[in-house]
Scaffold this active site. Structure first.
Site, mmCIF file in Angstrom:
data_model
loop_
_atom_site.group_PDB
_atom_site.id
_atom_site.type_symbol
_atom_site.label_atom_id
_atom_site.label_comp_id
_atom_site.label_asym_id
_atom_site.label_seq_id
_atom_site.Cartn_x
_atom_site.Cartn_y
_atom_site.Cartn_z
ATOM 1 N N ARG A 1 -19.123 2.594 -29.627
ATOM 2 C CA ARG A 1 -17.977 2.342 -30.654
ATOM 3 C C ARG A 1 -17.014 3.444 -30.359
ATOM 4 O O ARG A 1 -15.799 2.984 -30.530
ATOM 5 C CB ARG A 1 -18.562 2.627 -31.990
ATOM 6 C CG ARG A 1 -19.734 1.522 -32.247
ATOM 7 C CD ARG A 1 -19.306 0.227 -32.997
ATOM 8 N NE ARG A 1 -19.207 -0.661 -31.678
ATOM 9 C CZ ARG A 1 -20.209 -1.175 -30.963
ATOM 10 N NH1 ARG A 1 -21.329 -0.724 -31.096
ATOM 11 N NH2 ARG A 1 -19.802 -1.975 -29.894
ATOM 12 N N GLN B 1 -12.744 2.713 -45.470
ATOM 13 C CA GLN B 1 -14.253 2.650 -45.289
ATOM 14 C C GLN B 1 -14.278 2.643 -43.741
ATOM 15 O O GLN B 1 -15.676 2.631 -43.264
ATOM 16 C CB GLN B 1 -14.753 1.172 -45.668
ATOM 17 C CG GLN B 1 -14.849 1.162 -47.159
ATOM 18 C CD GLN B 1 -15.121 -0.295 -47.432
ATOM 19 O OE1 GLN B 1 -16.117 -0.473 -47.759
ATOM 20 N NE2 GLN B 1 -14.049 -1.399 -47.706
ATOM 21 N N ASN B 2 -13.311 2.653 -42.779
ATOM 22 C CA ASN B 2 -13.656 2.550 -41.465
ATOM 23 C C ASN B 2 -13.786 3.970 -40.901
ATOM 24 O O ASN B 2 -13.515 5.110 -41.394
ATOM 25 C CB ASN B 2 -12.059 2.141 -40.748
ATOM 26 C CG ASN B 2 -11.837 0.611 -41.181
ATOM 27 O OD1 ASN B 2 -12.883 0.137 -41.485
ATOM 28 N ND2 ASN B 2 -10.817 0.244 -41.143
ATOM 29 N N ASP C 1 -13.098 4.600 -37.712
ATOM 30 C CA ASP C 1 -12.119 4.808 -36.767
ATOM 31 C C ASP C 1 -10.945 5.706 -37.229
ATOM 32 O O ASP C 1 -10.917 6.045 -38.415
ATOM 33 C CB ASP C 1 -11.471 3.428 -35.900
ATOM 34 C CG ASP C 1 -10.680 2.756 -37.271
ATOM 35 O OD1 ASP C 1 -9.770 3.292 -37.730
ATOM 36 O OD2 ASP C 1 -11.026 1.864 -37.439
ATOM 37 N N HIS D 1 -16.717 6.593 -45.180
ATOM 38 C CA HIS D 1 -18.104 6.466 -44.596
ATOM 39 C C HIS D 1 -17.949 7.477 -43.199
ATOM 40 O O HIS D 1 -18.834 7.109 -42.330
ATOM 41 C CB HIS D 1 -18.323 5.161 -44.321
ATOM 42 C CG HIS D 1 -18.539 4.242 -45.497
ATOM 43 N ND1 HIS D 1 -18.228 2.807 -45.641
ATOM 44 C CD2 HIS D 1 -19.026 4.495 -46.583
ATOM 45 C CE1 HIS D 1 -18.568 2.497 -46.626
ATOM 46 N NE2 HIS D 1 -18.993 3.357 -47.323
ATOM 47 N N GLY E 1 -8.396 -6.050 -45.834
ATOM 48 C CA GLY E 1 -9.316 -6.213 -44.931
ATOM 49 C C GLY E 1 -10.796 -5.699 -45.189
ATOM 50 O O GLY E 1 -11.627 -5.082 -44.369
ATOM 51 N N SER F 1 -14.429 -7.044 -47.176
ATOM 52 C CA SER F 1 -15.183 -7.984 -47.899
ATOM 53 C C SER F 1 -15.813 -7.679 -49.183
ATOM 54 O O SER F 1 -16.237 -8.328 -49.867
ATOM 55 C CB SER F 1 -16.434 -8.457 -47.083
ATOM 56 O OG SER F 1 -17.461 -7.339 -46.648
HETATM 57 P P1 NAD Z 1 -16.488 -6.392 -43.621
HETATM 58 O O1 NAD Z 1 -16.873 -6.647 -42.165
HETATM 59 O O2 NAD Z 1 -17.566 -6.680 -44.602
HETATM 60 O O3 NAD Z 1 -15.386 -7.334 -43.934
HETATM 61 C C1 NAD Z 1 -14.123 -7.463 -43.013
HETATM 62 C C2 NAD Z 1 -13.047 -8.047 -43.863
HETATM 63 O O4 NAD Z 1 -11.992 -8.208 -43.039
HETATM 64 C C3 NAD Z 1 -13.413 -9.562 -44.058
HETATM 65 O O5 NAD Z 1 -13.194 -9.866 -45.617
HETATM 66 C C4 NAD Z 1 -12.403 -10.438 -43.302
HETATM 67 O O6 NAD Z 1 -12.050 -11.479 -43.885
HETATM 68 C C5 NAD Z 1 -11.336 -9.421 -43.100
HETATM 69 N N1 NAD Z 1 -10.655 -9.424 -41.966
HETATM 70 C C6 NAD Z 1 -10.813 -10.155 -40.866
HETATM 71 N N2 NAD Z 1 -9.874 -10.285 -39.740
HETATM 72 C C7 NAD Z 1 -8.719 -9.506 -40.693
HETATM 73 C C8 NAD Z 1 -7.599 -9.117 -40.272
HETATM 74 N N3 NAD Z 1 -6.838 -9.499 -39.150
HETATM 75 N N4 NAD Z 1 -6.725 -8.675 -41.316
HETATM 76 C C9 NAD Z 1 -7.165 -8.345 -42.592
HETATM 77 N N5 NAD Z 1 -8.509 -8.611 -42.889
HETATM 78 C C10 NAD Z 1 -9.197 -9.107 -41.838
HETATM 79 O O7 NAD Z 1 -15.814 -4.880 -43.645
HETATM 80 P P2 NAD Z 1 -15.901 -3.903 -44.594
HETATM 81 O O8 NAD Z 1 -15.743 -4.458 -45.985
HETATM 82 O O9 NAD Z 1 -15.065 -2.664 -44.250
HETATM 83 O O10 NAD Z 1 -17.345 -3.296 -44.926
HETATM 84 C C11 NAD Z 1 -18.390 -3.002 -43.893
HETATM 85 C C12 NAD Z 1 -18.486 -1.517 -43.436
HETATM 86 O O11 NAD Z 1 -18.167 -1.597 -41.965
HETATM 87 C C13 NAD Z 1 -17.609 -0.673 -43.651
HETATM 88 O O12 NAD Z 1 -18.588 0.284 -44.326
HETATM 89 C C14 NAD Z 1 -16.968 0.128 -42.466
HETATM 90 O O13 NAD Z 1 -17.552 1.644 -42.388
HETATM 91 C C15 NAD Z 1 -17.706 -0.570 -41.560
HETATM 92 N N6 NAD Z 1 -17.071 -0.888 -40.314
HETATM 93 C C16 NAD Z 1 -15.971 -0.025 -39.744
HETATM 94 C C17 NAD Z 1 -15.054 -0.394 -38.694
HETATM 95 C C18 NAD Z 1 -14.019 0.358 -38.254
HETATM 96 O O14 NAD Z 1 -14.247 1.749 -38.155
HETATM 97 N N7 NAD Z 1 -12.889 -0.164 -37.632
HETATM 98 C C19 NAD Z 1 -15.517 -1.545 -37.952
HETATM 99 C C20 NAD Z 1 -16.358 -2.420 -38.363
HETATM 100 C C21 NAD Z 1 -17.311 -2.113 -39.530
#
Ligand code: NAD
Length: 233
Positions: free
Chosen positions: A57, A87-88, A90, A105, A173, A175
């Site tokens: 990752r 929550q990301n 990154d 997180h 972005g 869920s």
């Molecule tokens: P999630 O995966 O549960 O939900 C992602 C949401 O993003 C969905 O509702 C989807 O419809 C939406 N989405 C998809 N493409 C999009 C776009 N182009 N623009 C806007 N929205 C878009 O993610 P979450 O609610 O953040 O919760 C999951 C956990 O996953 C978090 O705790 C986070 O830490 C972790 N996570 C982080 C990363 C990262 O750091 N980039 C990546 C994956 C998961």
């Protein structure tokens, strides 16, 4: 009154940077079982596998670039106090130039001690890999600086205070299925102006009083930010 804009971002915020979300089809959980790689038990059982998952990752995140939505949010700092709660794991908000970023997180660019006082003992990772040979100065093994499923979310209270004091609150972005983070949408005052930007905005349950923008982050953020800047100018 000072305008305080709070942005609450989830995995969808970074989707247009090429980083997979968790729950969309083709998301990360399709390839992995969370119990094998994102829990304290997984770390206890197979630290090598957990490190390998986060090393992959981290490499991908280092190679990714902030997208137009990350940059648009930085613009808002010219008009108001802006606090990001992400929550990301990154670091794309920081790399776009946002000044105030709270990682609910954790942040994958850092490692923390697996011993006591974890939250105080964290270290920037040189390069992109963490191995089981890496230890903190006290001799405890270093683990990724992320909050795993089943773990306490130490910054939750601070984040709730920011949301409670916000005049504008934008969810991007997410869920809203990961708790306790998702409870932040309940912490705004009634007067706060609220938006949720997500292609599935209409399907997301819970928040009332939010304007739902069913678009990807790039287009949705640009529209909401124009609206806010016009109202503040
Ligand atoms: P999630 O995966 O549960 O939900 C992602 C949401 O993003 C969905 O509702 C989807 O419809 C939406 N989405 C998809 N493409 C999009 C776009 N182009 N623009 C806007 N929205 C878009 O993610 P979450 O609610 O953040 O919760 C999951 C956990 O996953 C978090 O705790 C986070 O830490 C972790 N996570 C982080 C990363 C990262 O750091 N980039 C990546 C994956 C998961």
């Amino acid at each position: 009154m000072t305008n305080k804009i709070v942005v609450f971002s989830g995995a969808g915020m970074s989707a247009e940077s090429g980083i997979k979300t968790f729950r969309d089809s083709n998301g990360l959980w399709e390839d992995y079982n969370i119990h094998d790689i994102a829990t304290p038990e997984a770390w206890g059982k197979n630290s090598d596998l957990v490190n390998e998952f986060y090393n992959q990752r981290r490499k991908q995140i280092i190679q990714s670039q902030p997208n137009s939505a990350h940059y648009a949010i930085v613009e808002l700092e010219k008009y108001a106090d802006v606090q990001i709660i992400t929550q990301n794991i990154d670091d794309l908000h920081e790399r776009a130039g946002s000044s105030n970023v709270l990682h609910l997180h954790g942040n994958i660019r850092y490692a923390k001690s697996s011993g006591p006082n974890q939250e105080k003992n964290y270290y920037r990772i040189n390069g992109d890999e963490l191995t089981i040979k890496d230890v903190c100065p006290e001799g405890f093994r270093l683990r990724p600086h992320v909050v795993w499923f089943g773990e306490h979310v130490p910054m939750m209270e601070t984040a709730a205070c920011y949301v409670n004091e916000s005049t504008h609150f934008i969810v991007i972005g997410s869920s809203l299925q990961v708790y306790p983070a998702a409870n932040l949408v309940l912490c705004c005052s009634e007067k706060t102006k609220k938006w949720i930007i997500d292609p599935k905005a209409e399907e997301i349950s819970n928040p009332s009083g939010f304007t739902r923008i069913s678009e990807k982050a790039g287009d949705g953020v640009s529209a909401v930010i124009k609206e806010i800047i016009t109202s503040l100018s």
